[in-house]
Design a protein around this motif. Structure first.
Motif, PDB file in Angstrom:
ATOM      1  N   SER A   7      50.858  21.993 -10.365  1.00 51.08           N
ATOM      2  CA  SER A   7      51.670  22.351 -11.524  1.00 51.08           C
ATOM      3  C   SER A   7      50.749  22.491 -12.733  1.00 51.08           C
ATOM      4  N   LEU A   8      51.035  23.474 -13.551  1.00 50.93           N
ATOM      5  CA  LEU A   8      50.253  23.745 -14.748  1.00 50.93           C
ATOM      6  C   LEU A   8      51.147  23.558 -15.961  1.00 50.93           C
ATOM      7  N   ARG A   9      50.582  22.995 -17.007  1.00 45.08           N
ATOM      8  CA  ARG A   9      51.318  22.854 -18.258  1.00 45.08           C
ATOM      9  C   ARG A   9      50.356  23.033 -19.419  1.00 45.08           C
ATOM     10  N   THR A  10      50.913  23.394 -20.562  1.00 51.41           N
ATOM     11  CA  THR A  10      50.123  23.512 -21.778  1.00 51.41           C
ATOM     12  C   THR A  10      49.841  22.118 -22.306  1.00 51.41           C
ATOM     13  N   GLY A  11      48.602  21.882 -22.683  1.00 50.57           N
ATOM     14  CA  GLY A  11      48.210  20.602 -23.252  1.00 50.57           C
ATOM     15  C   GLY A  11      47.905  20.739 -24.733  1.00 50.57           C
ATOM     16  N   ALA A  54      46.182  20.948 -15.144  1.00 53.65           N
ATOM     17  CA  ALA A  54      46.668  21.094 -13.770  1.00 53.65           C
ATOM     18  C   ALA A  54      46.908  19.706 -13.192  1.00 53.65           C
ATOM     19  N   SER A  55      48.052  19.554 -12.536  1.00 52.20           N
ATOM     20  CA  SER A  55      48.377  18.280 -11.890  1.00 52.20           C
ATOM     21  C   SER A  55      48.814  18.524 -10.456  1.00 52.20           C
ATOM     22  N   VAL A  56      48.577  17.521  -9.627  1.00 51.74           N
ATOM     23  CA  VAL A  56      49.057  17.509  -8.252  1.00 51.74           C
ATOM     24  C   VAL A  56      49.833  16.215  -8.089  1.00 51.74           C
ATOM     25  N   ASP A  57      51.072  16.318  -7.695  1.00 53.43           N
ATOM     26  CA  ASP A  57      51.936  15.137  -7.583  1.00 53.43           C
ATOM     27  C   ASP A  57      51.917  14.321  -8.874  1.00 53.43           C
ATOM     28  N   GLY A  62      42.820  18.659 -13.094  1.00 52.23           N
ATOM     29  CA  GLY A  62      41.879  19.581 -13.710  1.00 52.23           C
ATOM     30  C   GLY A  62      42.436  20.120 -15.010  1.00 52.23           C
ATOM     31  N   PHE A  63      41.591  20.877 -15.698  1.00 52.28           N
ATOM     32  CA  PHE A  63      42.024  21.498 -16.954  1.00 52.28           C
ATOM     33  C   PHE A  63      41.149  22.695 -17.254  1.00 52.28           C
ATOM     34  N   ALA A  64      41.662  23.546 -18.123  1.00 49.48           N
ATOM     35  CA  ALA A  64      40.898  24.675 -18.658  1.00 49.48           C
ATOM     36  C   ALA A  64      41.177  24.760 -20.149  1.00 49.48           C
ATOM     37  N   ALA A  92      43.658  28.302  -9.536  1.00 47.82           N
ATOM     38  CA  ALA A  92      44.960  28.378 -10.207  1.00 47.82           C
ATOM     39  C   ALA A  92      44.784  28.331 -11.721  1.00 47.82           C
ATOM     40  N   LEU A  93      43.924  27.447 -12.195  1.00 47.50           N
ATOM     41  CA  LEU A  93      43.649  27.376 -13.629  1.00 47.50           C
ATOM     42  C   LEU A  93      43.049  28.680 -14.138  1.00 47.50           C
TER      43      LEU A  93
END
Length: 155
Positions: A7-11, A54-57, A62-64, A92-93
Motif C-alpha cells: 500500500s502506498l500513501r502520501t507522507g 510504502a507499507s506491507v501489512d 520503503g519510501f520515495a 511500486a514506489l
C-alpha cells in the motif's frame, strides 16, 4: 514466498521518524547516501516536494521523495528496507512517482545513484538512462569518496 499487497500513501514531516528508520536500515553508512533527519525535514518543508510511504501489512517497508520544479522532477531518495527487497516495493514506489509526475505535466525526471548500487537495475528497467557522472559525490563514514551516476527519464 507469497506476494503481499503493497500500500502506498502520501507522507509528510510527521513521517520523518519512519523515513529516518528506513534510511538507517536501507543505506549502508560506509557509502554516505543517507540524509540526516534535519535534512529530510528541511526538504519536506520546500514547495514541490512529495513523500510517498510504502507499507506491507501496515508495516513501513520503503519510501520515495521527489522534488518538482517547473516541468522537471528529481527523485531525491528511494529506499526499501532490506527485509522487503526483491518484492516489488521499489518498483511500486518508482512507478507511482513517475505516474504522479506525468499527471502533473512533468517532462523529465532526474536521479542520481551511487556507482555500483544495485538499484541501477530498477532505474534502467523503468526507462532511466545514464546521462552523467559526479566524481567523489558521496562521502562515506570513513571519508572515502564514491562516484554518483546521474540518470534521466523523459516522461
Amino acid at each position: 514466498m507469497a506476494t503481499r499487497a503493497v500500500s502506498l500513501r502520501t507522507g509528510d514531516a510527521r513521517d520523518v521518524a519512519t523515513v529516518d528508520a528506513l534510511m538507517s536500515a536501507a543505506f549502508d553508512p560506509r557509502f554516505g547516501e543517507a540524509w540526516t533527519r534535519n535534512q529530510c525535514l528541511g526538504v519536506l518543508a520546500m514547495p514541490g516536494v512529495r513523500l510517498t510511504i510504502a507499507s506491507v501489512d501496515e508495516v513501513p517497508a520503503g519510501f520515495a521523495m521527489v522534488r518538482s520544479v517547473a516541468d522537471e522532477a528529481e527523485l531525491l531518495l528511494l529506499a526499501v528496507a532490506p527485509s522487503y527487497r526483491r518484492q516489488g516495493i521499489g518498483a511500486a514506489l518508482l512507478r507511482a512517482v513517475i505516474a504522479e509526475a506525468q499527471g502533473a505535466g512533468i517532462a523529465d525526471m532526474h536521479l542520481e545513484v551511487r556507482a555500483g548500487n544495485a538499484a541501477v537495475q530498477l532505474y534502467e528497467a523503468n526507462g532511466f538512462s545514464k546521462v552523467g557522472e559526479r566524481r567523489g559525490y558521496y562521502r562515506g563514514r570513513g571519508g572515502e569518496a564514491f562516484d554518483a551516476h546521474t540518470y534521466l527519464r523523459n516522461l
